[in-house]
Scaffold this active site. Structure first.
Site, PDB file in Angstrom:
ATOM      1  N   GLU A  75       0.806  -1.210   0.000  1.00 21.97           N
ATOM      2  CA  GLU A  75       0.000   0.000   0.000  1.00 21.97           C
ATOM      3  C   GLU A  75       0.849   1.274   0.000  1.00 21.97           C
ATOM      4  O   GLU A  75       0.496   2.263  -0.647  1.00 21.97           O
ATOM      5  CB  GLU A  75      -0.922   0.008   1.232  1.00 21.97           C
ATOM      6  CG  GLU A  75      -1.853   1.201   1.286  1.00 21.97           C
ATOM      7  CD  GLU A  75      -2.710   1.204   2.544  1.00 21.97           C
ATOM      8  OE1 GLU A  75      -3.569   2.085   2.652  1.00 21.97           O
ATOM      9  OE2 GLU A  75      -2.506   0.335   3.412  1.00 21.97           O
ATOM     10  N   ASP A  76       1.966   1.252   0.712  1.00 21.71           N
ATOM     11  CA  ASP A  76       2.692   2.495   0.975  1.00 21.71           C
ATOM     12  C   ASP A  76       4.083   2.609   0.357  1.00 21.71           C
ATOM     13  O   ASP A  76       4.760   3.621   0.551  1.00 21.71           O
ATOM     14  CB  ASP A  76       2.829   2.696   2.489  1.00 21.71           C
ATOM     15  CG  ASP A  76       1.483   2.897   3.167  1.00 21.71           C
ATOM     16  OD1 ASP A  76       0.578   3.442   2.514  1.00 21.71           O
ATOM     17  OD2 ASP A  76       1.338   2.502   4.337  1.00 21.71           O
TER      18      ASP A  76
END
Length: 211
Positions: A75-76
């Site tokens: 996600e990051d």
């Protein structure tokens, strides 16, 4: 928590844990998150480390702890699920993918019925109970550090979501202590005055019983 401190903590609870893969995941996560920071100003990777520590204390398997260290990479960071599978195998990749998908499901429930439907969706989406446990540990550490978020409305929204979704979910799968801590942390930001009154009453009650 340093790499060696985390591995030692894990080995206390799981003496047969695979140190090699744990060290590899720690290094990989550190590299991928790089200079990212949390609201507290701490390096972002301090969060996955703490989530891994929570799962270690719950005596989960090495695969779950490795996933905790990697759970935000898709996600990051620039990491892909293919990268995770290539470096850590299909099982870890499956768990990381599952946690990432649960994160994407998070919303803003507006009623008890919506909250219940979301809990059902979470349960149905988690093909492996470890995915839910990792997500709950993730939420627990986020709640423990929620005071670093300056936006009061955001703190309250996250706390309501925790109280409506994650605390009941923890109770449903038998994680009573985790449920109670999530509830207590939520009330800290939703109804701090009421929580303070209740704590004071509990203290007074204990003092009376001890006399």
């Amino acid at each position: 928590m340093s790499q060696s401190q985390l591995v030692d903590r894990i080995l206390v609870n799981k003496p047969d844990a695979d140190k090699e893969v744990l060290n590899k995941a720690y290094i990989y996560g550190t590299k991928m998150h790089g200079r990212q920071l949390r609201a507290s100003g701490d390096p972002y990777f301090s969060h996955p480390i703490e989530v891994a520590g929570i799962l270690s204390d719950l005596k989960l398997d090495t695969t779950s702890v490795v996933c905790a260290l990697l759970h935000d990479t898709i996600e990051d960071t620039n990491a892909t699920i293919e990268d995770i599978e290539e470096n850590f195998g299909k099982e870890v990749a499956k768990l990381v993918d599952g946690v990432t998908k649960l994160t994407l499901l998070e919303g803003k429930p507006g009623s008890t019925k919506q909250a219940e439907n979301f809990r059902k969706l979470l349960l149905a989406s988690a093909s492996d109970i470890r995915i839910l446990l990792i997500k709950l540990a993730d939420r627990l550490h986020n709640m423990r550090t929620l005071h670093f978020i300056k936006d009061q409305k955001k703190r309250k929204r996250i706390s309501i979501e925790t109280l409506e979704i994650y605390a009941p979910l923890a109770g449903r799968i038998g994680m009573q202590e985790l449920k109670e801590e999530l509830e207590d942390l939520s009330f800290t930001f939703i109804e701090p005055k009421i929580r303070g009154i209740l704590i004071e009453r509990l203290r007074s009650s204990k003092k009376k019983k001890s006399k």
